[in-house]
Motif scaffolding. Structure first.
Motif: not given
Length: 422
Positions: A89, A91, A301, A306, A309
């Motif tokens: 992940r 992001a 993120l 979560t 976002r």
């Protein structure tokens, strides 16, 4: 960092380092805090950051930029590492890479990036090594207070006790050592009571609108290290801001008491929500405050599940408008021209929307999870299992009629086998 240091306006933001920070450095190296300088608004740990560039061989400005570059890279590496642990992940790391340079050179000429890197390290460590996380957040609190907000989201129980006690012990211990070594460590607390309303804050918007309409007769002045409104309404608006901060943290306390289940992302989400509440209700919103929000949004993120976002998207948009209002359009903002007020209003409303959305999603995430648990484990209605063709046996689980018929047939064969042969 190279992109962020590109000069984008006539306003030279590096003077904060080469003049103000360097001036504090010269005072701090004598063993005392700048007790007569009302622009010193920082906890005692900030002295360590101001003194650190003196350990490097270059000029003070160059050394400070090298330090911010190192902590910038450190924060990115921590986010990448957390993303790898979170099943790729990335992001959070991408948000950091894109949004931080978007703030322009200002973010590299303030020590807030260093504080944010420490807060990222502490928040990421809380889930796995609670004492290390608490110690890092305690150190961050000594640098600029707000990293201590990150402890609000830790799950109730032993982990919370470890994190909170370690953070408090670290902050108290290091603070005591700094205060013992240098004079005037906590003098900065007396410089807060006469502050006005900073021109970039959310609380300043009513004054901007009234000034634009010609209904406000105060002035704009450099006050306590920032450009503030001074005059009618300012004291009342400042009191409303303080009350809003108290109410915001009261809501966070209610959320903590009523939350039933913590998901892995909940500590991160709660930290971001608390920081947004603190930011939008403050009398001051400096451009570098956005790097705080970017850092905690990036941590969110990296976590599975979560709820933040959409909040991260709003923070990214607000970062783009922040570099427009400072340093590009800071003149129109301070003069309350239509263009300056429009940009500032859009940025601050994005931050307000992000705060409301963050708190709402944080609240619903814990409540929805609890309700889903109740629905999942609710016993099914008693159903009928076919046994004897003329009787029905009531049970608390369902059985397909075909399977019941087969079982009845097998039981009948078993009885035939046990009967004596004739």
């Amino acid at each position: 960092m190279c992109v962020g240091l590109v000069r984008i306006s006539d306003l030279d933001v590096t003077t904060d380092v080469s003049v103000i920070y360097h001036g504090w450095f010269e005072v701090l190296r004598t063993g005392t805090f700048p007790m007569d300088d009302v622009t010193w608004q920082y906890p005692p740990g900030a002295a360590l950051v101001m003194l650190a560039p003196g350990l490097l061989p270059w000029s003070y400005l160059t050394s400070f930029l090298v330090l911010t570059g190192v902590f910038d890279a450190l924060a990115m590496l921590l986010l990448v590492r957390a993303g790898i642990r979170g099943r790729r992940r990335y992001a959070g790391a991408w948000l950091w890479v894109v949004a931080v340079p978007m703030l322009g050179p200002t973010v590299y000429c303030r020590y807030d990036l260093i504080v944010t890197a420490v807060a990222i390290a502490g928040l990421l460590a809380v889930g796995r090594r609670s004492r290390l996380g608490g110690a890092l957040l305690g150190i961050g609190g000594l640098l600029k207070v707000w990293p201590l907000l990150a402890v609000l989201g830790t799950a109730r129980g032993r982990r919370t006790r470890r994190v909170w006690t370690t953070a408090a012990a670290t902050a108290a211990g290091v603070g005591f050592l700094v205060a013992a070594a240098m004079n005037g460590a906590f003098r900065f607390l007396t410089f807060q009571r006469d502050r006005g309303v900073e021109v970039e804050s959310l609380a300043a918007l009513p004054i901007h609108w009234a000034r634009l309409a010609g209904h406000w007769e105060g002035k704009v002045a450099l006050n306590y290290g920032s450009v503030e409104f001074l005059g009618p309404w300012v004291h009342s608006i400042a009191q409303v801001s303080v009350a809003a901060t108290v109410l915001g943290f009261g809501w966070l306390l209610v959320w903590r008491l009523r939350a039933q289940v913590w998901q892995p992302a909940t500590p991160y989400d709660a930290a971001l929500a608390a920081l947004l509440v603190f930011t939008v209700t403050s009398r001051v919103i400096s451009p570098q405050y956005l790097v705080w929000l970017i850092g905690l949004a990036a941590v969110c993120l990296t976590a599975r599940g979560t709820t933040q976002r959409p909040v991260a998207v709003l923070i990214l948009l607000a970062s783009g408008l922040t570099v427009m209002e400072f340093p590009v359009m800071f003149g129109p903002v301070t003069l309350s021209t239509p263009s300056g007020v429009a940009v500032l209003t859009a940025r601050n409303l994005l931050l307000l929307g992000a705060a409301l959305l963050s708190c709402g999603r944080l609240w619903r995430s814990t409540r929805q999870y609890e309700e889903a648990e109740e629905e999942e484990w609710e016993p099914s209605e008693p159903q009928t299992r076919v046994g004897d063709p003329f009787e029905a046996e009531t049970v608390a689980y369902s059985v397909r009629p075909g399977i019941a018929f087969e079982q009845q047939f097998l039981d009948h064969l078993d009885r035939d086998d046990r009967s004596p042969h004739r």
